[in-house]
Motif scaffolding. Structure first.
Motif, short mmCIF file in Angstrom:
data_model
loop_
_atom_site.label_atom_id
_atom_site.label_comp_id
_atom_site.label_asym_id
_atom_site.label_seq_id
_atom_site.Cartn_x
_atom_site.Cartn_y
_atom_site.Cartn_z
N GLY A 91 0.81 -1.21 0.00
CA GLY A 91 0.00 0.00 0.00
C GLY A 91 0.85 1.26 0.00
O GLY A 91 0.45 2.29 -0.56
N ARG A 92 2.02 1.18 0.61
CA ARG A 92 2.93 2.33 0.60
C ARG A 92 3.40 2.66 -0.81
O ARG A 92 3.80 3.79 -1.08
CB ARG A 92 4.14 2.05 1.50
N LEU A 93 3.34 1.68 -1.69
CA LEU A 93 3.70 1.91 -3.10
C LEU A 93 2.49 2.39 -3.90
O LEU A 93 2.64 2.79 -5.05
CB LEU A 93 4.24 0.63 -3.73
N GLY A 94 1.31 2.29 -3.31
CA GLY A 94 0.09 2.68 -4.01
C GLY A 94 -0.42 1.62 -4.96
O GLY A 94 -1.30 1.88 -5.77
N LEU A 95 0.12 0.42 -4.85
CA LEU A 95 -0.28 -0.63 -5.78
C LEU A 95 -1.75 -0.99 -5.64
O LEU A 95 -2.40 -1.34 -6.62
CB LEU A 95 0.59 -1.87 -5.58
N ASN A 96 -2.28 -0.91 -4.41
CA ASN A 96 -3.68 -1.30 -4.19
C ASN A 96 -4.63 -0.50 -5.07
O ASN A 96 -5.66 -1.01 -5.50
CB ASN A 96 -4.06 -1.08 -2.73
N ASP A 97 -4.28 0.75 -5.32
CA ASP A 97 -5.17 1.63 -6.08
C ASP A 97 -4.95 1.58 -7.58
O ASP A 97 -5.73 2.15 -8.32
CB ASP A 97 -4.97 3.08 -5.62
N HIS A 98 -3.89 0.92 -8.03
CA HIS A 98 -3.54 1.00 -9.45
C HIS A 98 -3.44 -0.34 -10.16
O HIS A 98 -2.98 -0.39 -11.30
CB HIS A 98 -2.24 1.79 -9.61
N LEU A 99 -3.85 -1.41 -9.50
CA LEU A 99 -3.86 -2.71 -10.15
C LEU A 99 -5.30 -3.13 -10.42
O LEU A 99 -6.19 -2.82 -9.63
CB LEU A 99 -3.19 -3.77 -9.27
N SER A 100 -5.50 -3.83 -11.50
CA SER A 100 -6.83 -4.36 -11.78
C SER A 100 -7.20 -5.37 -10.69
O SER A 100 -6.34 -5.86 -9.95
CB SER A 100 -6.85 -5.05 -13.14
N ALA A 101 -8.47 -5.71 -10.62
CA ALA A 101 -8.93 -6.68 -9.62
C ALA A 101 -8.23 -8.02 -9.83
O ALA A 101 -7.83 -8.67 -8.86
CB ALA A 101 -10.45 -6.84 -9.70
N GLN A 102 -8.06 -8.43 -11.08
CA GLN A 102 -7.38 -9.70 -11.36
C GLN A 102 -5.93 -9.66 -10.90
O GLN A 102 -5.43 -10.62 -10.32
CB GLN A 102 -7.44 -10.04 -12.85
N ARG A 103 -5.23 -8.57 -11.18
CA ARG A 103 -3.84 -8.45 -10.77
C ARG A 103 -3.73 -8.43 -9.24
O ARG A 103 -2.84 -9.03 -8.66
CB ARG A 103 -3.19 -7.19 -11.33
N SER A 104 -4.65 -7.72 -8.59
CA SER A 104 -4.65 -7.68 -7.12
C SER A 104 -4.88 -9.07 -6.53
O SER A 104 -4.21 -9.45 -5.57
CB SER A 104 -5.73 -6.72 -6.61
N ASN A 105 -5.79 -9.82 -7.11
CA ASN A 105 -6.03 -11.19 -6.65
C ASN A 105 -4.79 -12.04 -6.83
O ASN A 105 -4.44 -12.83 -5.96
CB ASN A 105 -7.21 -11.82 -7.39
N GLY A 106 -4.13 -11.91 -7.97
CA GLY A 106 -2.91 -12.66 -8.23
C GLY A 106 -1.80 -12.29 -7.26
O GLY A 106 -1.07 -13.16 -6.78
N LEU A 107 -1.68 -11.01 -6.98
CA LEU A 107 -0.66 -10.54 -6.02
C LEU A 107 -0.94 -11.13 -4.64
O LEU A 107 -0.03 -11.61 -3.97
CB LEU A 107 -0.65 -9.02 -5.98
N ARG A 108 -2.21 -11.14 -4.22
CA ARG A 108 -2.57 -11.75 -2.93
C ARG A 108 -2.24 -13.24 -2.93
O ARG A 108 -1.76 -13.78 -1.93
CB ARG A 108 -4.05 -11.53 -2.63
N ALA A 109 -2.48 -13.91 -4.04
CA ALA A 109 -2.18 -15.35 -4.13
C ALA A 109 -0.68 -15.59 -4.00
O ALA A 109 -0.26 -16.55 -3.34
CB ALA A 109 -2.71 -15.93 -5.44
N MET A 110 0.14 -14.73 -4.61
CA MET A 110 1.59 -14.88 -4.49
C MET A 110 2.04 -14.65 -3.05
O MET A 110 2.85 -15.41 -2.51
CB MET A 110 2.31 -13.92 -5.44
N VAL A 111 1.50 -13.62 -2.41
CA VAL A 111 1.85 -13.33 -1.01
C VAL A 111 1.45 -14.51 -0.13
O VAL A 111 2.22 -14.94 0.74
CB VAL A 111 1.18 -12.02 -0.53
#
Length: 136
Positions: A105-125
C-alpha cells in the motif's frame, strides 16, 4: 518495518511523478530478474489464483528465505520482483510477520492494479507466507 531494499523502492516510487513511470519501473525490475528454468515451471511451483501464469520457487537456507519467480505477463513478472524486494533475504520467522498489504500500500499498488492483478498478487503473497510458515 521493512528491509532497506524495500525502503529504497518506496523512495523510488515517491520520486517517480506518475503511474506510467512507476509501471515502467516495475516492468524494468521484472526484466532484470534471471529467467526461471523450464524444469522449475511445474505444477508444484505454479501459483493458483493468478490470471496469468506464475511460478514461485522458494528456498530456505540457514533460516533465510529467498525465492525466484517467473510469469508470462511482464507486469506480473515485475510484481514478483517487487515481492522479492519485500521478502528476499529475510529470516523465515520474519517473513510470516511482514504485513504485505500495508507495505505494498505504501507503493500505491492497491489503487492501481486491476482486480485480477490484485487477486494474483494476494495469491503470491499467500504462497510465500504458507511456505515460510511451513518451515517454522
Amino acid at each position: 518495518m521493512t528491509n532497506p531494499a524495500f525502503e529504497e523502492l518506496v523512495e523510488t516510487f515517491a520520486f517517480l511523478d506518475d503511474w506510467e513511470d512507476r509501471y515502467r519501473h516495475v516492468i524494468d525490475m521484472g526484466r532484470a530478474m534471471d529467467p526461471l528454468e523450464d524444469a522449475l515451471r511445474v505444477p508444484a511451483t505454479k501459483v493458483d489464483g493468478c490470471a496469468s501464469q506464475v511460478w514461485l520457487v522458494p528456498q530456505i537456507k540457514d533460516g533465510i528465505f529467498t525465492f525466484r519467480g517467473e510469469s508470462d505477463a511482464m507486469i506480473v513478472r515485475g510484481l514478483i520482483a517487487v515481492l522479492r524486494t519485500l521478502y528476499d533475504d529475510q529470516p523465515v520467522a520474519e517473513v510470516v510477520k511482514i504485513d504485505a498489504p500495508a507495505a505494498l500500500g505504501r507503493l500505491g499498488l492497491n489503487d492501481h492494479l486491476s482486480a485480477q492483478r490484485s487477486n494474483g498478487l494476494r495469491a503470491m503473497v499467500e504462497r510465500i507466507r504458507q511456505t515460510a510458515a511451513a518451515a517454522l
